[in-house]
Design a protein around this motif. Sequence first.
Motif, PDB file in Angstrom:
ATOM      1  N   GLY A 254      -8.991   2.128  -3.860  1.00 45.39           N
ATOM      2  CA  GLY A 254      -8.253   0.945  -4.215  1.00 45.39           C
ATOM      3  C   GLY A 254      -6.851   1.497  -5.187  1.00 45.39           C
ATOM      4  O   GLY A 254      -5.989   0.609  -5.468  1.00 45.39           O
TER       5      GLY A 254
ATOM      6  N   LYS B 193       0.812  -0.918   0.045  1.00 47.58           N
ATOM      7  CA  LYS B 193       0.086  -0.028   0.014  1.00 47.58           C
ATOM      8  C   LYS B 193       0.867   1.324   0.124  1.00 47.58           C
ATOM      9  O   LYS B 193       1.910   1.400   0.607  1.00 47.58           O
TER      10      LYS B 193
ATOM     11  N   GLU C 163     -12.925   1.139   9.262  1.00 45.68           N
ATOM     12  CA  GLU C 163     -13.149   0.050   8.226  1.00 45.68           C
ATOM     13  C   GLU C 163     -12.535  -1.180   8.807  1.00 45.68           C
ATOM     14  O   GLU C 163     -11.406  -1.029   9.222  1.00 45.68           O
TER      15      GLU C 163
HETATM   16  N1  LIG Z   1      -4.463  -6.468   4.158  1.00 47.42           N
HETATM   17  C1  LIG Z   1      -5.258  -6.849   3.462  1.00 47.42           C
HETATM   18  N2  LIG Z   1      -5.868  -7.914   3.196  1.00 47.42           N
HETATM   19  C2  LIG Z   1      -6.614  -8.320   2.393  1.00 47.42           C
HETATM   20  N3  LIG Z   1      -7.546  -7.241   1.570  1.00 47.42           N
HETATM   21  C3  LIG Z   1      -6.905  -6.107   1.845  1.00 47.42           C
HETATM   22  C4  LIG Z   1      -6.047  -5.590   2.642  1.00 47.42           C
HETATM   23  N4  LIG Z   1      -5.874  -4.441   2.597  1.00 47.42           N
HETATM   24  C5  LIG Z   1      -6.861  -3.802   1.510  1.00 47.42           C
HETATM   25  N5  LIG Z   1      -7.367  -4.756   1.305  1.00 47.42           N
HETATM   26  C6  LIG Z   1      -8.599  -4.720   0.059  1.00 47.42           C
HETATM   27  O1  LIG Z   1      -8.334  -3.355  -0.637  1.00 47.42           O
HETATM   28  C7  LIG Z   1      -9.513  -2.483  -0.488  1.00 47.42           C
HETATM   29  C8  LIG Z   1      -8.691  -1.021  -0.407  1.00 47.42           C
HETATM   30  O2  LIG Z   1      -7.805  -0.998   0.665  1.00 47.42           O
HETATM   31  P1  LIG Z   1      -7.672   0.173   1.627  1.00 47.42           P
HETATM   32  O3  LIG Z   1      -6.490   0.079   2.673  1.00 47.42           O
HETATM   33  O4  LIG Z   1      -8.841   0.314   2.238  1.00 47.42           O
HETATM   34  O5  LIG Z   1      -7.439   1.398   0.350  1.00 47.42           O
HETATM   35  P2  LIG Z   1      -8.368   2.681   0.173  1.00 47.42           P
HETATM   36  O6  LIG Z   1      -7.781   3.808   0.819  1.00 47.42           O
HETATM   37  O7  LIG Z   1      -8.078   2.805  -1.320  1.00 47.42           O
HETATM   38  O8  LIG Z   1      -9.749   2.669   0.562  1.00 47.42           O
HETATM   39  C9  LIG Z   1     -10.072  -3.177   1.110  1.00 47.42           C
HETATM   40  O9  LIG Z   1     -11.321  -2.544   0.950  1.00 47.42           O
HETATM   41  C10 LIG Z   1      -9.913  -4.564   0.797  1.00 47.42           C
HETATM   42  O10 LIG Z   1     -10.984  -5.083  -0.038  1.00 47.42           O
END
Ligand SMILES: Nc1ncnc2c1ncn2[C@@H]1O[C@H](COP(=O)(O)OP(=O)(O)O)[C@@H](O)[C@H]1O
Length: 385
Positions: free
Chosen positions: A155, A147, A258
């Motif tokens: 995403g 990330k 979240e």
């Molecule tokens: N550690 C993780 N394991 C599995 N899925 C993840 C993880 N982190 C993020 N995701 C997936 O990616 C999506 C977007 O991640 P997120 O950190 O919420 O980014 P954004 O800031 O774009 O919302 C999450 O809602 C989830 O579906």
Amino acid sequence: MDSRTGLPVVGMVGGGQLARMTHQAAIALGQSLRVLALAPDDGAALVAADVQYGDHTDLAALRTFAKGCDVVTFDHEHVPNEHIRALTDEGVKLFPPAEALVHAQDKRVMRERLGELGAPNPAWCPVESPADLIAFGEETGWPVVLKAARGGYDGRGVWMVDDAGQAGELAATLLAGGTPLLVEERVALRRELAVQVARSPFGQVAAYPVVETVQRDGICVEVLAPAPDLPEEQAVAAQQLAIDLATALGVVGLLAVELFDTPSGLVVNELAMRPHNSGHWTIEGARTSQFEQHLRAVLDYPMGDTSLTAPVVVMANVLGGEPGGMSIDERLHHLFADEPGAKVHLYGKQVRPGRKIGHVTVLGNDLDDVRARAARAARRLQEGQ
Ligand SMILES: Nc1ncnc2c1ncn2[C@@H]1O[C@H](COP(=O)(O)OP(=O)(O)O)[C@@H](O)[C@H]1O
Ligand SMILES: [Mg+2]
């Protein structure tokens, strides 16, 4: 203070749909949201009377904007934290405070703090080099989730990484571009949940029911309220976690937490400190909408009732479809004919494929029925069928 009405002036930095819907709530409170927008066709600039134009990364523009505001708040997390600190030092009241907001601006800072507070984190570590990422993947097992620590949304800024080869290349490219990174284990999630609380400077907190958020391609497409089949003690624990975090971080305004629902319990994904897509259902589905609640919180008014107005509430996002076919106007006509109970919110945006252009909300008694009706209504707007 508006000298004509005797009511406070709230300024919101950012002119997107969140500001647009906050303005709607401000109207009912006798106010008119002051908006700092980038362009006249920003969703909120199209509807608010009190609009200034300027870049949210420009300290001078922020300073001019804040003059005459009783309190300044945000529709996104992209205002540089140092600008918020500088203005606070100059006597501007900005909520959430810079020290709280940083946890919604920087996923590394957030993970560190959650760890200190004993909140449930996935395994994670900062990535300063391709070797850091590869070592993490080898240790926890591939795939892993890379990330961008800052600036991502919907995403963008999240990458599933399958193996060491891909990891090395991707991390090298991103680091060369100056993107600060972290990596998380790929959580074996059953579903995603979210819980919102609002907190006032006085310290009053109010939690909304826990909801299920359904994501597609990193974008929230559907919210089910309350989260179906969530054991009462887990729902209460999630609300308590959000309240504890809001209090520990000194949040003022809304906090969205979240969550990942996993076989071994709830894990925090990320935090947002503003009205949130997971709370759009509250406009019709809760006694107090998230937008009104945010205004109440930043103005230190007592919090509103967060209870549901129906046993089941479903919100479905409307994304821009492919160009061509029926006009949006014609699609609306069909939707209204088909589903008189659906509440439609369009954001005044130009349609681009995949862009969030609105949402629909349906209330009712039976989850399967309400969910199908909301999905059909959103599809009518999105695809014209
Ligand atoms: N550690 C993780 N394991 C599995 N899925 C993840 C993880 N982190 C993020 N995701 C997936 O990616 C999506 C977007 O991640 P997120 O950190 O919420 O980014 P954004 O800031 O774009 O919302 C999450 O809602 C989830 O579906
Ligand atoms: Mg997210």
